[in-house]
Design an enzyme around this catalytic site. Structure first.
Site, PDB file in Angstrom:
ATOM      1  N   LYS A   1      49.993 -29.681 144.572  1.00  0.00           N
ATOM      2  CA  LYS A   1      51.228 -29.137 144.015  1.00  0.00           C
ATOM      3  C   LYS A   1      52.262 -28.945 145.119  1.00  0.00           C
ATOM      4  CE  LYS A   1      48.663 -25.857 142.623  1.00  0.00           C
ATOM      5  NZ  LYS A   1      48.061 -24.619 142.061  1.00  0.00           N
TER       6      LYS A   1
ATOM      7  N   THR B   1      57.417 -15.701 140.382  1.00  0.00           N
ATOM      8  CA  THR B   1      56.493 -16.839 140.403  1.00  0.00           C
ATOM      9  C   THR B   1      55.044 -16.404 140.592  1.00  0.00           C
ATOM     10  OG1 THR B   1      56.883 -17.088 142.786  1.00  0.00           O
ATOM     11  CG2 THR B   1      58.246 -18.430 141.298  1.00  0.00           C
TER      12      THR B   1
ATOM     13  N   GLY C   1      51.388 -15.874 139.944  1.00  0.00           N
ATOM     14  CA  GLY C   1      50.416 -16.441 139.022  1.00  0.00           C
ATOM     15  C   GLY C   1      50.687 -17.874 138.603  1.00  0.00           C
ATOM     16  N   THR C   2      51.601 -18.561 139.295  1.00  0.00           N
ATOM     17  CA  THR C   2      51.929 -19.930 138.880  1.00  0.00           C
ATOM     18  C   THR C   2      50.728 -20.865 139.007  1.00  0.00           C
ATOM     19  OG1 THR C   2      52.830 -20.302 141.095  1.00  0.00           O
ATOM     20  CG2 THR C   2      54.399 -19.799 139.341  1.00  0.00           C
ATOM     21  N   GLY C   3      49.982 -20.766 140.096  1.00  0.00           N
ATOM     22  CA  GLY C   3      48.831 -21.639 140.284  1.00  0.00           C
ATOM     23  C   GLY C   3      47.752 -21.410 139.248  1.00  0.00           C
ATOM     24  N   CYS C   4      47.477 -20.145 138.958  1.00  0.00           N
ATOM     25  CA  CYS C   4      46.480 -19.806 137.932  1.00  0.00           C
ATOM     26  C   CYS C   4      46.909 -20.351 136.578  1.00  0.00           C
ATOM     27  CB  CYS C   4      46.314 -18.289 137.838  1.00  0.00           C
ATOM     28  SG  CYS C   4      45.854 -17.482 139.377  1.00  0.00           S
TER      29      CYS C   4
END
Length: 268
Positions: A173, A206, A208-211
């Site tokens: 990402k 932003t 928690g974007t990866g989760c």
């Protein structure tokens, strides 16, 4: 009813971890289940404490899911240490769970360590060979590949190195390339690269974007989507969640987990 399982830490602030995963599963219309690896004292300002569960507690939770409900896809998030990684890998093999999404949570947005240094080796040797897809952000990809990433060529080289650990797909990402006007993610299938691009939104909300991104991929895989459609939907889901972010707290606020479905309802 399709089912998705998250194996991750609990975020008391509700923006990341188990809480973000279950919200995403619900919004994408799959039944969500959870195995908690650690409890964090956490809010939008950062992580104030991490309290890991022992491997036996994680093992018993996994057994409870497998013996009664099963799952159509699953993801891992914060695993904290090598003991937890080893039991998770052992159970995934024993239960023949195949659609595994590994979100290699290593460092929190505020800089706090969420995976012990010694556990990175276990993650690469025990869990990545079982992964259908691994979804590192740029700092995580640098850690896993053992190299700096400054541009797209570096992303491709890092993806090749990580893919050598065994996952079928590697998605790096690009959200941390803050100088770029777009957010570009690179998917590698072992031979070819595919780019997923969306507008970059300037916001501090932003958390928690990866989760959220990885759990959206998991939900779509559970419903039978192929990897390319799953990543595409997840990219649209997280882009909407960031654009319509929620102003809560005094630090990095959470994303808006209902933004994607709300837009879909308006367009019907």
């Amino acid at each position: 009813m399709k089912k998705a399982l998250t194996i991750a830490g609990s975020d008391s602030g509700g923006g990341a971890g188990i809480q973000a995963d279950l919200k995403t599963f619900q919004e994408l219309e799959v039944y969500g289940m959870s195995v908690i690896t650690a409890v964090t004292a956490q809010n939008t300002r950062g992580v104030q404490g991490v309290f890991p569960l022992g491997p036996e507690a994680v093992s018993r939770q996994l057994a409870s899911i497998a013996e009664d409900m099963g799952t159509d896809a699953l993801k891992t998030g914060m695993l904290f240490d090598s003991g937890i990684i080893e039991v998770v890998a052992e159970k995934i093999k024993a239960y023949h769970w195949e659609k595994l999404v590994v979100d290699p949570v290593i460092i929190a947005k505020g800089g706090e360590t969420l995976l012990q240094k010694e556990a990175v080796k276990a993650l690469k040797s025990k869990l990545l060979p079982l992964a259908f897809i691994v979804t590192p952000n740029l700092p995580e990809a640098e850690e896993l590949a053992g190299m700096p990433i400054r541009n797209t060529d570096d992303m491709k080289e890092a993806a090749r190195i990580i893919a050598d650990c065994g996952p079928r797909y590697c998605l790096i990402k690009g959200g941390h390339h803050e100088s770029s006007p777009v957010s570009s993610d690179l998917l590698f299938d072992g031979a070819n690269f595919y780019e997923y691009t969306a507008k970059r939104y300037v916001t501090k909300n932003t958390h928690g974007t990866g989760c959220t991104f990885s759990s959206a991929i998991t939900a779509e895989l559970a419903k039978g989507a192929d990897i390319f459609a799953a990543v595409s939907t997840a990219k649209a889901f997280i882009s909407a969640a960031i654009e319509d972010g929620i102003q809560i707290g005094h630090g990095h606020g959470p994303t808006n987990h209902w933004a994607y479905q709300k837009r879909r309802m308006k367009n019907r």
